[in-house]
Design an enzyme around this catalytic site. Structure first.
Site, PDB file in Angstrom:
ATOM      1  N   ASP A  37       0.850  -1.187   0.000  1.00  0.00           N
ATOM      2  CA  ASP A  37       0.000   0.000   0.000  1.00  0.00           C
ATOM      3  C   ASP A  37       0.886   1.237   0.000  1.00  0.00           C
ATOM      4  OD1 ASP A  37      -3.219   0.329   0.804  1.00  0.00           O
ATOM      5  OD2 ASP A  37      -2.020   2.127   1.141  1.00  0.00           O
ATOM      6  N   ASP A  63       3.699   2.146  -4.593  1.00  0.00           N
ATOM      7  CA  ASP A  63       2.918   3.016  -5.468  1.00  0.00           C
ATOM      8  C   ASP A  63       2.617   2.229  -6.732  1.00  0.00           C
ATOM      9  OD1 ASP A  63       1.822   4.887  -7.158  1.00  0.00           O
ATOM     10  OD2 ASP A  63       3.348   6.421  -6.812  1.00  0.00           O
ATOM     11  N   ASN A  90      -5.893  -4.944  -6.242  1.00  0.00           N
ATOM     12  CA  ASN A  90      -7.025  -4.349  -5.544  1.00  0.00           C
ATOM     13  C   ASN A  90      -6.950  -2.829  -5.452  1.00  0.00           C
ATOM     14  OD1 ASN A  90      -9.281  -4.410  -3.303  1.00  0.00           O
ATOM     15  ND2 ASN A  90      -7.551  -3.303  -2.406  1.00  0.00           N
ATOM     16  N   TYR A 155     -13.850   6.815 -13.566  1.00  0.00           N
ATOM     17  CA  TYR A 155     -13.784   5.605 -12.751  1.00  0.00           C
ATOM     18  C   TYR A 155     -14.317   4.413 -13.532  1.00  0.00           C
ATOM     19  CZ  TYR A 155     -14.759   2.348  -8.929  1.00  0.00           C
ATOM     20  OH  TYR A 155     -14.808   1.237  -8.119  1.00  0.00           O
ATOM     21  N   ILE A 188     -20.038  -1.295  -1.783  1.00  0.00           N
ATOM     22  CA  ILE A 188     -19.342  -1.862  -0.627  1.00  0.00           C
ATOM     23  C   ILE A 188     -18.989  -0.737   0.345  1.00  0.00           C
ATOM     24  CG2 ILE A 188     -17.458  -3.361   0.115  1.00  0.00           C
ATOM     25  CD1 ILE A 188     -19.303  -4.619  -2.032  1.00  0.00           C
ATOM     26  N   THR A 190     -16.571   0.971   2.327  1.00  0.00           N
ATOM     27  CA  THR A 190     -15.134   1.117   2.503  1.00  0.00           C
ATOM     28  C   THR A 190     -14.818   2.586   2.749  1.00  0.00           C
ATOM     29  OG1 THR A 190     -14.602   1.579   0.173  1.00  0.00           O
ATOM     30  CG2 THR A 190     -14.783  -0.755   0.816  1.00  0.00           C
ATOM     31  N   THR A 193     -16.207   4.952   0.135  1.00  0.00           N
ATOM     32  CA  THR A 193     -17.637   5.246   0.083  1.00  0.00           C
ATOM     33  C   THR A 193     -18.201   5.771   1.401  1.00  0.00           C
ATOM     34  OG1 THR A 193     -18.146   2.922   0.623  1.00  0.00           O
ATOM     35  CG2 THR A 193     -18.049   3.515  -1.708  1.00  0.00           C
TER      36      THR A 193
END
Length: 250
Positions: A37, A63, A90, A155, A188, A190, A193
Site C-alpha cells: 500500500d 505506489d 485491488n 472511474y 461496498i 469502505t 464510500t
C-alpha cells in the site's frame, strides 16, 4: 488445511477496506501474504491483524502507478518468500464527476492507479508465476466496469479497462498455467464510500436497484477473491465474478 495453504499472495491496496479484508482471509486460509500500500503505516496495521489471527504477512510501501515501485516490491517479495502464486490487483481510487467536469489531470491520475496499476502488476508478476509453474491473478474491477452510472465516467472507464485486461491476460498466459479473473463488487462499505454511505438520499441513490436493498461489508467480497485464488477455481480464467447483491440483475 487452508484453501490456499502454501501459496504466496500479493495484495495491493491492502491497508484498509477490501484489500485488508482480502489479505486477512487469504492468510487465514494458509497463504503467506505480501501486503502492499502507499500508506506504509496502515499496511503494517493489516500485517498486525494477520499476525494476531495466526497468519503470516509482511508489509511493503508501494505506489502501484509507478513501474519502479513494482520492480522493487516484486523483487523483495521474491527474495523474502521465494515465489508468487497469487496477485490481487485491488488498489484503486474513486472520482465522482461526469465527463464535462473531469480534468485531463484527474483522468490521467485515476487511469494511472486503477488501470496502469493492474497492467504493471500483471506485467511484473508473470515471470515469477511462470517460475512457480503457474498462478492466479485476481483483478478487482466493479459492476461499473460492466454497466454505466451517473457522474463517474473516468472511474467506470478504468474499471472497464481492467475487465478486458483480465480477459486478454487469460488468453495470452493460459499456456503457462496462469489464470486471470475479475471480481466486480457492487456497493461496498469502505473508506472510499464512507462519505456517501451514511444514510439518507445519497446512500439510497447509490444502493439503487440492489435487490438485497443494502450495501455490503468488504468481507462479503473476499470469499470470491479466495475462491479465485485457490485451486477450487482451476478451470476458470477470463471470467467475471459479480458480487453486487443483485444490482445488475434488475
Amino acid at each position: 488445511m487452508g484453501r490456499v495453504e502454501g501459496k504466496v499472495a500479493v495484495v495491493t491496496g491492502a491497508a484498509m477496506g477490501m484489500g485488508r479484508a482480502h489479505a486477512i482471509l487469504l492468510a487465514r486460509e494458509g497463504a503467506t501474504v505480501a501486503v502492499t500500500d502507499l500508506d506504509a503505516a496502515a499496511a503494517k496495521g493489516t500485517v498486525d491483524a494477520v499476525t494476531e489471527a495466526g497468519g503470516v504477512a509482511r508489509a511493503w510501501q508501494h505506489d502501484v502507478a509507478e513501474e519502479s515501485s513494482w520492480v522493487e516490491v516484486m523483487s523483495q517479495v521474491d527474495q523474502a518468500f521465494g515465489r508468487v502464486d497469487v496477485l490481487v490487483n485491488n488498489a484503486g481510487i474513486l472520482l465522482q464527476k461526469p465527463v464535462h467536469e473531469t480534468t485531463v489531470e484527474e483522468w490521467d491520475r485515476i487511469f494511472a492507479v486503477n488501470a496502469r496499476g493492474p497492467f504493471l502488476g500483471t506485467r511484473h508478476v508473470l515471470g515469477l508465476m511462470r517460475k512457480a509453474g503457474g498462478g492466479s491473478i485476481v483483478n478487482i474491477s466493479s459492476i461499473y466496469g460492466i454497466i454505466g452510472a451517473p457522474s463517474a465516467a473516468a472511474y467506470e472507464a478504468t474499471k472497464g479497462a481492467v475487465r478486458l485486461l483480465t480477459k486478454a491476460t487469460a488468453v495470452d498466459y493460459a499456456p503457462f498455467g496462469i489464470r486471470a479473473n475479475s471480481v466486480h463488487p457492487g456497493v461496498i462499505r469502505t473508506h472510499m464510500t464512507e462519505g456517501i454511505l451514511h444514510g439518507g438520499e445519497a446512500e439510497r441513490a447509490l444502493v439503487g436497484p440492489t435487490v438485497m436493498a443494502r450495501s455490503a461489508a468488504p468481507e462479503e467480497v473476499s470469499g470470491a477473491v479466495l475462491f479465485l485464488a485457490s485451486d477450487e477455481s482451476s478451470f476458470m480464467t477470463g471470467s467475471e465474478v459479480v458480487v453486487d447483491g443483485g444490482y445488475t440483475a434488475v
